[in-house]
Design an enzyme around this catalytic site. Structure first.
Site, PDB file in Angstrom:
ATOM      1  N   SER A 259       2.912  -1.082  45.951  1.00 30.44           N
ATOM      2  CA  SER A 259       2.575   0.315  46.344  1.00 30.44           C
ATOM      3  C   SER A 259       3.759   1.289  47.068  1.00 30.44           C
ATOM      4  O   SER A 259       4.872   0.935  46.742  1.00 30.44           O
ATOM      5  CB  SER A 259       1.263   0.288  47.097  1.00 30.44           C
ATOM      6  OG  SER A 259       0.806   1.800  46.774  1.00 30.44           O
TER       7      SER A 259
ATOM      8  N   ASP B  54      -2.775   0.845  35.943  1.00 31.68           N
ATOM      9  CA  ASP B  54      -2.833   1.434  37.375  1.00 31.68           C
ATOM     10  C   ASP B  54      -2.849   2.918  37.284  1.00 31.68           C
ATOM     11  O   ASP B  54      -2.238   3.794  36.499  1.00 31.68           O
ATOM     12  CB  ASP B  54      -1.183   1.233  37.830  1.00 31.68           C
ATOM     13  CG  ASP B  54      -0.764   1.579  39.091  1.00 31.68           C
ATOM     14  OD1 ASP B  54      -1.667   2.363  39.940  1.00 31.68           O
ATOM     15  OD2 ASP B  54       0.145   1.210  39.707  1.00 31.68           O
TER      16      ASP B  54
ATOM     17  N   HIS C 221      -4.024  -1.280  39.960  1.00 31.36           N
ATOM     18  CA  HIS C 221      -2.905  -0.778  41.150  1.00 31.36           C
ATOM     19  C   HIS C 221      -2.869  -2.061  42.076  1.00 31.36           C
ATOM     20  O   HIS C 221      -1.922  -2.619  42.480  1.00 31.36           O
ATOM     21  CB  HIS C 221      -2.826   0.444  41.596  1.00 31.36           C
ATOM     22  CG  HIS C 221      -2.092   0.554  42.597  1.00 31.36           C
ATOM     23  ND1 HIS C 221      -0.655   1.102  42.361  1.00 31.36           N
ATOM     24  CD2 HIS C 221      -2.210   0.783  44.043  1.00 31.36           C
ATOM     25  CE1 HIS C 221      -0.178   1.340  43.494  1.00 31.36           C
ATOM     26  NE2 HIS C 221      -0.894   1.046  44.357  1.00 31.36           N
TER      27      HIS C 221
END
Length: 415
Positions: free
Chosen positions: A226, A321, A355
């Site tokens: 991330s 994602d 994600h």
């Protein structure tokens, strides 16, 4: 009859967080239908639970590693389904397990729903910290992190585990595999109190790692996901001691805050278009298309110059994602490296994962508060495929670091 019924966790109830267990129930009636349940409380005190319905075989046994669930939180043969399908009663909850000292405690039980009885129960402790692994909080200069060191004389390869916010679980588990790992977070203060990020702190963390007596080799690895992934790219691009970098579901440009090094700004911030944030009926939002094109003229100052890095890259993208268009960023980085005559990369794409690619058997999180944006976010992913991706990726990460951070005299007993 219920007093004879047995629920066993094999090969043992106390195991590492990333180890599978075989769940077996015996002494049921032939073809009896039962409900298997799991429950676990996270570090905030939030209860997560799951359930699955099974029909015993002719011998009155249920083996989760070979028999299908016929209803509940999942269907089909999913030996660890009761773990990855754990959900809180309320929406938008993430299973908070960040500290390494205490195991995740999971209680499994088998129920006769018709009679409203618990037939058997067993508790599993899923450890993050193995015997002999040392945990050392580090507060030194710019560094505020936790160092994990495996037992044995070493030398061991070193990894900087970068996360957006404080967490120890990935670093602790990686130390069990024979790596010296320093867990650092991008944000030591709340994002809303952050104006800029300084690369010097991560340089100091790498220098600290390389000074450790058990560390071997001539460079370190960086593991990220991330927001931490764009920091990891910058660390690899600007710091020559990085030999291997794992980038998971992030951006190829510097996001949210300008990046400084040696008291000067080296990267501006990729623009974020809030008009492209998509609301959903659940009250959570999709950010996937809000990060603007990193190759656009207005973003050129934020594009991270990975083509100047000497490190080997492992790019990992989830096509589902919903936070970042991760696959598009991987495609951009691969094309750019090839254009510069580079072949120092490999990439993995998980078609239906989301994600938050976490440790194996972690509770799947479809949505939760986005601590950077200040609202609830949809993370994406199909639960079963996402769980399989986490198992595959965890093994791949270890293989990648072993291939590029080898220590000739490393203690093989931890591998």
């Amino acid at each position: 009859m219920a007093s004879q019924i047995s629920l066993k966790l094999l090969p043992r109830a106390r195991c590492f967080f990333d180890e599978p267990v075989q769940i077996k129930v015996t002494w049921l009636r032939s073809r009896q239908v039962v409900t298997m349940r799991a429950r676990s409380t996270d570090e905030r005190g939030v209860l997560f639970s799951s359930s699955a319905i099974y029909r015993a075989d002719d011998r009155g046994e249920v083996h989760l590693n070979k028999q299908p669930s016929i209803g509940g939180s999942f269907v089909g043969v999913e030996p660890m389904g009761l773990l990855w399908s754990l959900r809180a009663e309320a929406l938008h909850q993430y299973f908070q397990k960040e500290k390494a000292l205490e195991p995740q405690v999971v209680t499994f039980s088998v129920h006769d729903e018709e009679e409203g009885r618990v037939l058997a129960e067993a508790t599993s402790e899923r450890l993050l910290l193995g015997d002999g692994v040392t945990r050392l909080p580090v507060i030194e200069g710019n560094i505020n992190g936790v160092l994990f060191t495996p037992p044995g004389a070493g030398p061991f390869p070193a990894v900087l585990d970068l996360n957006s916010f404080p967490t120890e679980k990935r670093a602790a588990l990686l130390a069990n595999k024979g790596f010296v790992v320093l867990a650092l977070c991008v944000f030591n203060v709340k994002p809303e109190n952050t104006k800029e990020i300084h690369l010097d702190r991560f340089r100091d963390g790498i220098d600290f790692l390389q000074r450790q007596p058990k560390v071997g080799g001539n460079g370190v690895g960086v593991l990220s996901r991330s927001k931490a992934s764009d920091i990891a790219l910058s660390v690899a691009a600007f710091l020559p001691s990085v030999k291997a970098c794992v980038w998971i579901n992030g951006c190829s440009a510097n996001t949210f805050f300008p990046l400084y090094y040696n008291k000067r700004q080296i990267l501006s911030t990729q623009l974020f278009d809030s008009s492209k944030v998509i609301p959903t009926e659940s009250g959570a939002f999709i950010n996937k298309y809000a990060h603007t094109n990193p190759l656009a003229e207005e973003n050129k100052g934020s594009l991270i110059p990975i083509e100047q890095a000497k490190a080997q890259f492992l790019f990992v993208a989830s096509e589902d994602d919903m936070c970042c268009n991760s696959k598009a960023y991987v495609d951009e980085m691969v094309e750019r490296l090839k254009r510069h005559g580079k072949d120092n990369f490999e990439s993995i794409c998980y078609r239906t994962a989301g994600h938050i690619l976490n440790l194996p058997f972690s509770p799947f999180c479809p949505s939760s508060p986005h601590r950077m944006c200040g609202y609830r976010a949809i993370w994406g992913g199909e639960p079963r495929a996402h769980a399989a991706a986490e198992v595959h990726l965890w093994k791949k990460i270890q293989e990648f670091f072993r291939a590029h951070l080898s220590c000739d005299d490393a203690d093989e007993s931890n591998k």
